[in-house]
Enzyme design. Structure first.
Site, mmCIF file in Angstrom:
data_model
loop_
_atom_site.group_PDB
_atom_site.id
_atom_site.type_symbol
_atom_site.label_atom_id
_atom_site.label_comp_id
_atom_site.label_asym_id
_atom_site.label_seq_id
_atom_site.Cartn_x
_atom_site.Cartn_y
_atom_site.Cartn_z
ATOM 1 N N ARG A 68 59.919 62.587 37.258
ATOM 2 C CA ARG A 68 58.610 62.543 36.593
ATOM 3 C C ARG A 68 57.593 61.806 37.470
ATOM 4 O O ARG A 68 56.419 62.187 37.533
ATOM 5 C CB ARG A 68 58.745 61.850 35.237
ATOM 6 C CG ARG A 68 57.460 61.832 34.421
ATOM 7 C CD ARG A 68 57.707 61.336 33.013
ATOM 8 N NE ARG A 68 56.485 61.334 32.229
ATOM 9 C CZ ARG A 68 55.978 60.270 31.641
ATOM 10 N NH1 ARG A 68 56.591 59.098 31.714
ATOM 11 N NH2 ARG A 68 54.853 60.351 30.946
ATOM 12 N N ASP A 80 51.209 61.100 47.873
ATOM 13 C CA ASP A 80 50.934 60.034 48.837
ATOM 14 C C ASP A 80 51.388 58.655 48.367
ATOM 15 O O ASP A 80 50.972 57.633 48.921
ATOM 16 C CB ASP A 80 49.439 59.990 49.161
ATOM 17 C CG ASP A 80 48.583 59.617 47.949
ATOM 18 O OD1 ASP A 80 49.125 59.505 46.822
ATOM 19 O OD2 ASP A 80 47.366 59.434 48.128
ATOM 20 N N GLU A 93 46.358 53.260 39.944
ATOM 21 C CA GLU A 93 46.805 54.514 39.333
ATOM 22 C C GLU A 93 47.884 54.290 38.272
ATOM 23 O O GLU A 93 47.861 54.896 37.198
ATOM 24 C CB GLU A 93 47.338 55.411 40.443
ATOM 25 C CG GLU A 93 47.371 56.880 40.141
ATOM 26 C CD GLU A 93 47.714 57.689 41.378
ATOM 27 O OE1 GLU A 93 48.759 58.358 41.372
ATOM 28 O OE2 GLU A 93 46.934 57.629 42.349
ATOM 29 N N PRO A 169 49.055 67.156 33.177
ATOM 30 C CA PRO A 169 49.205 68.040 32.010
ATOM 31 C C PRO A 169 49.624 67.255 30.770
ATOM 32 O O PRO A 169 50.564 66.466 30.809
ATOM 33 C CB PRO A 169 50.312 69.013 32.441
ATOM 34 C CG PRO A 169 51.042 68.308 33.535
ATOM 35 C CD PRO A 169 50.049 67.437 34.221
ATOM 36 N N HIS A 199 61.887 69.351 32.161
ATOM 37 C CA HIS A 199 62.092 68.798 30.820
ATOM 38 C C HIS A 199 63.503 69.048 30.303
ATOM 39 O O HIS A 199 63.821 68.679 29.173
ATOM 40 C CB HIS A 199 61.065 69.387 29.843
ATOM 41 C CG HIS A 199 59.710 68.770 29.978
ATOM 42 N ND1 HIS A 199 58.597 69.233 29.302
ATOM 43 C CD2 HIS A 199 59.292 67.703 30.698
ATOM 44 C CE1 HIS A 199 57.556 68.490 29.616
ATOM 45 N NE2 HIS A 199 57.957 67.553 30.460
ATOM 46 N N ASP A 250 65.495 67.739 25.685
ATOM 47 C CA ASP A 250 66.440 68.847 25.550
ATOM 48 C C ASP A 250 67.636 68.334 24.755
ATOM 49 O O ASP A 250 68.496 67.628 25.284
ATOM 50 C CB ASP A 250 66.868 69.313 26.946
ATOM 51 C CG ASP A 250 67.885 70.446 26.914
ATOM 52 O OD1 ASP A 250 68.365 70.786 25.809
ATOM 53 O OD2 ASP A 250 68.210 70.985 27.988
ATOM 54 N N SER A 253 71.449 69.482 26.240
ATOM 55 C CA SER A 253 72.148 68.883 27.395
ATOM 56 C C SER A 253 71.202 67.925 28.108
ATOM 57 O O SER A 253 70.716 68.229 29.189
ATOM 58 C CB SER A 253 72.648 69.965 28.348
ATOM 59 O OG SER A 253 71.592 70.830 28.722
ATOM 60 N N ASP A 258 69.935 72.097 33.787
ATOM 61 C CA ASP A 258 70.360 73.484 33.605
ATOM 62 C C ASP A 258 69.208 74.281 32.999
ATOM 63 O O ASP A 258 68.084 73.791 32.906
ATOM 64 C CB ASP A 258 71.606 73.563 32.724
ATOM 65 C CG ASP A 258 71.427 72.852 31.383
ATOM 66 O OD1 ASP A 258 70.271 72.705 30.921
ATOM 67 O OD2 ASP A 258 72.444 72.430 30.795
#
Length: 330
Positions: A68, A80, A93, A169, A199, A250, A253, A258
């Protein structure tokens, strides 16, 4: 037959030419290579892999946290390592609201890898390259595809919280919004869908998707695009009043890289609006179904997308610097 007038076609043509130019510029300026450190630090990949593996064995959250962080870094100022800079005024940041949820394990992974590299090749390898390698390594450690990482990035000299807004996003975006953000970084629709597959590992705070479970609309408290059984699972999991309550993105799993993420989308079990939108929108649905049915096709697309992501906004040559400490400018 396209019966639009020439005037009607011009905006679309200008957009296409603009995106083509952006992609060409990004590609031509990249100047990255897989063997960049062949003569200056030939063991860099092994050193980073060993450090990342050691960290991963200590805590499995190392994988989603590091992956992430790579996304968040590249989408703001380019790849960078600007997301690592620490500021006494808390205006760097990493201090932006969208980055405050970045897990400490991601930072720690890269810092430990940087320390290991510095002991063997002082002042040679950038934090940005170490992050790119670490992101690949954690994917492999949780069962994902192996792929070559291009190197040669330099660390950026700008890190401001004010520059983060609108660059990442958000979980409530639809496909059009996602496409715009990814396209602004020279990434295609397929890249966006494949990278969303990250994800398949990790977790999220309940407040990031609570709007889908409560008071979704005047007549429907729960988002109707969500499987009702899955919705009840989430409501129960998020019933803890603790604001830090989290659930697996998820549920099938959590710790394995996967294609179950896409299978969940087909089954209407996408956690975020931006996840489920990928199946609900006809422009992306066919790709989601292909990835759901063929893990190897997803792995191939993800590997390609990660290489494309790693080229975004890179600093090369005399640009930027090679930081001695990832958290501070030299």
């Amino acid at each position: 037959m396209d019966i639009r007038s020439d005037d009607a076609k011009k905006p679309m043509m200008m957009w296409f030419l603009g995106m083509l130019l952006f992609s060409m510029v990004a590609e031509s300026n990249a100047q990255l290579s897989e063997n960049y450190y062949a003569s200056t630090c030939p063991s860099v990949e092994l050193i980073v892999k060993q450090a990342v593996t050691t960290k991963f064995k200590q805590t499995v959250t190392t994988a989603p946290a590091t992956l992430r962080m790579f996304f968040h870094d590249c989408f703001v100022e380019g790849c960078d390592a600007s997301v690592f800079i620490a500021s006494e005024n808390e205006d760097a940041e990493k201090d932006a609201d969208d980055n405050k949820s970045l897990a400490g394990d991601g930072f720690d992974t890269v810092i430990k890898a940087k320390t290991a590299v510095e002991s063997q090749c002082p002042g040679v390898v950038s934090c940005a390259d170490i992050l790119a390698l670490a992101a690949r390594d954690v994917v492999v450690l949780v069962g994902g595809p192996e792929f070559k990482v291009e190197l040669g990035r330099r660390d950026g000299l700008v890190s401001k919280a004010s520059r983060v807004t609108g660059k990442l996003p958000e979980p409530g975006l639809d496909v059009r919004g996602l496409v715009q953000i990814f396209a602004s970084n020279g990434l295609s629709l397929t890249d966006m869908i494949a990278l969303s597959g990250a994800h398949t590992i990790g977790s999220s705070h309940c407040n990031r998707f609570a709007n889908r479970l409560h008071n979704f609309s005047t007549f429907m408290p729960v988002d109707p695009t969500m499987d009702p059984v899955y919705a009840q699972q989430l409501i129960q999991a998020c019933s803890d009043p603790n604001p830090d309550a989290v659930v697996d993105i998820d549920l099938t799993s959590r710790d394995t890289f996967d294609n179950s993420y896409y299978q969940n989308l087909v089954a209407r079990k996408g956690l975020f609006t931006s996840d489920q939108a990928l199946f609900n929108d006809l422009s992306s649905q066919a790709t989601v179904v292909r990835f759901a049915n063929n893990a190897e096709e997803f792995y191939s697309a993800f590997s390609s997308a990660m290489r494309n992501l790693g080229r975004v906004g890179v600093k090369v040559g005399n640009q930027g610097e090679i930081r001695r400490d990832c958290s501070a400018f030299n």
